[in-house]
Design an enzyme around this catalytic site. Structure first.
Site, mmCIF file in Angstrom:
data_model
loop_
_atom_site.group_PDB
_atom_site.id
_atom_site.type_symbol
_atom_site.label_atom_id
_atom_site.label_comp_id
_atom_site.label_asym_id
_atom_site.label_seq_id
_atom_site.Cartn_x
_atom_site.Cartn_y
_atom_site.Cartn_z
ATOM 1 N N ASN B 94 0.605 -0.973 -0.091
ATOM 2 C CA ASN B 94 0.232 0.040 -0.340
ATOM 3 C C ASN B 94 0.530 1.219 -0.233
ATOM 4 O O ASN B 94 0.952 1.900 0.964
ATOM 5 C CB ASN B 94 -1.178 0.257 0.953
ATOM 6 C CG ASN B 94 -0.286 -0.164 2.733
ATOM 7 O OD1 ASN B 94 0.917 -0.260 2.716
ATOM 8 N ND2 ASN B 94 -0.849 0.721 3.886
ATOM 9 N N ASP B 304 2.975 -6.468 11.354
ATOM 10 C CA ASP B 304 2.161 -4.895 10.499
ATOM 11 C C ASP B 304 2.520 -3.539 11.106
ATOM 12 O O ASP B 304 1.759 -2.516 11.146
ATOM 13 C CB ASP B 304 0.375 -5.251 11.378
ATOM 14 C CG ASP B 304 -0.022 -4.600 10.694
ATOM 15 O OD1 ASP B 304 -0.079 -3.740 9.702
ATOM 16 O OD2 ASP B 304 -0.873 -4.096 10.547
#
Lengths: 314, 436
Positions: B94, B304
């Site tokens: 992303n 993450d």
């Protein structure tokens, strides 16, 4: 009256003690006397500067705070912005720091983000009062509702207070439930399942989807505004059905105590969540709420900012 | 050059090793020819009292480059990784532009090669991560992408997901999925439950995650691909993965330290550093995640790692960015919350950070086997550390763990035989092997 709250900010009633709430309500009762005078002004907060910073449109809350501040002789500057701080281009932090640098003693903040007043309270050393932060709390509304109940019922302890409507999105419901349960009242929340918040059963309240049952034997019925745009988001099928199943009308009110009082934080959708005959009827204390709003907000400002001057004889 | 790491507790779950031993590095690779220690030019480093393990692999990091280099760059992210004991990291897609084509994948890999650790690229599933058209999966696979993902922009259309899975399966690429039904989470900033109700914040129900976990598992069976469930945060997802595995579905799953450590109550003071997606859940979810780690349902611990700048977090909760940094706190959280609490043995925890992600991605790393790349972490499992966000190598300071006292400290990280972070003490001579 030499009392003062030993806290910097009023962010919600959830973290307030019973004695703090009692002090505010007692002080507000004295403030009401000032408001009944021909000259509605005392010099208690002369030289203090208060800023109302509203990121959401508001008529009554903002006016009420401004009148409260002026009655205590504080200077008030009002800032409102239609969009969020982000849309405006300046961050909330920068707005606060800029105003702080101009010498603001207290900020009264309404914001469309839950917790924005908490952020403000951490960011500036000034006092911060939450004037409504999205679905979170609206402590001055909770307090003025309690003052109104107290005036009419002479007590809060042991009363049954039914709050009807869009509980999920209501900061009024949250401040009321924390304040009232701390003061010993029983709180019932009622509305369609789609407008009761997640895990509502874990709150210290009774919950109902049947409004008739929720009103049964109630001392107070507090009717919340239903925002009509909720209908388009699938929370209920039609205004007609909402009014029929969840609206407060005269017939439904007969299930309450004979001396029930009816409240509404405004603005009302007459004919939807409340019928006009109830809104204007003998049980309605809605205009009392508005008057008490100014008194409660005077009390909050005085207790946070006041330097111990004697309001009663000013 | 030769180097000997002497006397450490060598834990290599890929080979079932947990014993005090020496590890020999020869020309950037692991050598088992320990007779070499008599050679003159072997540098000997004392690792007694320390654990020597394969360098950690984090298959879920956000490096922000290209497009948001004010939050993190591939270089700074790699430095943070090295500081945390990671020698291999997989960059999520992303970015802006997203790696939905060969050129961006090659850019990420090229920048990654300059860092000293292994930076791998994960391609976007769809063009611009918009969830509409399939990205150039074949080109990206050729360029070296190790997986495809929709992380951060979960593909809502079941049809698009099915097609991506079929195509990725053909290419042998694992499909890493961020499971979130966006129609149930619009405007939401945290877990849905009593805490969100009290805070007056919009919540994401766990069902929004579980529903998509189930959907993605079903579609992967239909498509015949390896589906990997990213950042499992709730009990329902653990159960869904457990069921699928019991039926023989080719599914792997990861969780992150925040999901076995924190509940939604961490947002109680409107701390935007605790805002992440999926959101922090409840105590019962933490217990379920731990049980899933213990019984092997959850194969992998990833981070993450999601660095943000201060101005992305010093704002109202509703507009604050989702995510927290994780590379530099992963090991101490795993030790403190999993090993010390008896959920996993130290060897099991290391396995979930080394050979398990290597297996999921088909990497020949995460092992101290003969001739494997000398990717090694040396850490002190008993050392107390206090998390200091201000000292992070990452540009991101957004952690809810600032000031926490934890156990487990990385002493040195070696990638391809080179020390890329920390330092090792020479055993006989007054020399140290250190980074830079």
């Amino acid at each position: 009256m030499e009392a003062k709250l030993s806290r910097k900010d009023i962010l919600g009633l959830q973290d307030m003690t019973q004695s703090e709430i009692q002090l505010i309500l007692d002080t507000a009762a004295s403030m009401k006397e000032i408001l009944a005078r021909p000259v509605k002004k005392v010099p208690a907060l002369r030289g203090k500067t208060i800023c109302t910073l509203f990121y959401e449109p508001s008529t009554r809350t903002r006016t009420s705070f401004e009148m409260a501040a002026k009655a205590l002789s504080a200077d008030v500057s009002s800032i409102s912005t239609a969009g969020s701080s982000v849309v405006k281009g300046e961050s909330l932090k920068d707005t606060l720091l800029t105003l702080q640098a101009m010498g603001i003693d207290a900020f009264i903040i309404r914001h469309q983000a839950g917790g924005a007043p908490h952020f403000a309270a951490r960011t500036v050393p000034s006092n911060v009062i939450n004037a409504g932060d999205d679905m979170h709390e609206h402590p001055s509304q909770g307090l003025l509702d309690m003052l109104t109940i107290l005036e009419n019922k002479k007590r809060l302890d042991g009363l049954v207070v039914t709050i009807v409507g869009d509980i999920t999105h209501s900061r009024v419901a949250r401040s009321n439930l924390w304040g009232l349960t701390k003061m010993g009242a029983t709180v019932r929340l009622a509305g369609p399942k789609t407008l009761l918040p997640p895990e509502v059963e874990k709150l210290p309240v009774e919950t109902y989807t049947n409004v008739d049952a929720a009103v049964e034997g109630a001392d107070v019925v507090n009717v919340l505004r239903i925002q009509l745009e909720r209908m388009n988001s699938g929370f209920f099928p039609s205004v007609r059905e909402y009014a029929r199943l969840f609206g407060i009308n005269k017939e439904r009110l007969r299930r309450a105590k004979p001396d029930v009082i009816v409240m509404h934080p405004g603005p009302m959708n007459r004919g939807i969540e409340i019928t006009p005959d109830v809104a204007d009827g003998e049980f309605s204390v809605i205009t009392d709420q508005v008057t008490n709003g100014v008194a409660v907000r005077m009390a909050l400002l005085y207790l946070l900012l006041g330097g111990g001057s004697n309001v009663g004889t000013a | 050059m030769w180097a000997l790491l002497r006397g450490g507790r060598v834990i290599d779950p890929s080979q079932g090793i947990d014993e005090v031993a020496d590890v020999l590095i020869r020309d950037g690779a692991i050598s088992h020819q320990l007779s070499a220690i008599s050679r003159e030019d072997v540098e000997v480093f004392d690792c007694s009292g320390l654990v020597v393990a394969p360098g950690f692999i984090d298959m879920h990091v956000h490096l922000r480059e290209p497009g948001a280099e004010h939050k993190e760059t591939i270089e700074t992210g790699a430095r943070a990784a090295a500081a945390g004991g990671f020698t291999t990291i997989v960059a999520m897609p992303n970015t802006d532009p997203a790696p939905d084509n060969r050129a961006v994948v090659e850019f990420i890999l090229r920048r990654g090669r300059e860092t000293g650790i292994n930076v791998l690229a994960c391609g976007a599933m769809t063009k611009d991560m918009a969830g509409q058209e399939m990205a150039q999966l074949g080109d990206m696979a050729e360029a070296g992408a190790v997986a495809v993902s929709d992380d951060g922009h979960p593909v809502q259309s079941s049809l698009i997901m099915r097609r991506v899975m079929e195509y990725a399966g053909m290419l042998g690429l694992p499909v890493l999925t961020h499971c979130e039904d966006k129609s149930l989470t619009s405007d939401a900033v945290m877990n849905e439950g009593i805490v969100s109700t009290v805070l007056g914040l919009r919540g994401m129900p766990a069902a929004a995650e579980v529903g998509m976990v189930v959907r993605n598992i079903l579609l992967s069976e239909l498509a015949g691909c390896h589906v990997h469930i990213q950042h499992v945060s709730c009990a329902g997802s653990v159960e869904a993965v457990r069921q699928a595995k019991s039926h023989g579905v080719r599914v792997t799953a990861e969780t992150c330290p925040q999901y076995f450590t924190l509940t939604d109550e961490a947002l109680g003071d409107y701390d935007t550093n605790a805002k992440c997606n999926p959101p922090l859940r409840t105590r019962a979810d933490i217990e379920a995640v731990k049980a899933g780690l213990a019984d092997g349902t959850i194969d992998i611990i990833a981070t993450d790692h999601a660095p943000h700048s201060l101005e992305d977090k010093e704002v109202e909760m509703t507009v604050a960015a989702f995510g927290m940094v994780g590379l530099e706190t992963a090991l101490p959280l795993a030790i403190t919350k999993l090993v010390d609490e008896g959920v996993l043995t130290l060897s099991q925890a290391i396995g979930k950070m080394t050979c398990a992600p290597a297996r999921a991605l088909g990497l020949d790393r995460g092992t101290l086997a003969e001739d494997a790349a000398a990717d090694i972490v040396v850490f002190d499992p008993d050392a107390e550390v206090t998390v200091r966000a201000s000292e992070f190598k990452s540009m991101g300071r957004n952690t809810p763990f600032d000031g926490w006292k934890l156990r487990g400290k990385v002493v040195a990280t070696i990638a391809g035989g080179r020390v890329v972070s920390g330092e090792l003490r020479a055993a006989s001579r007054e020399r140290v092997l250190s980074a830079g």
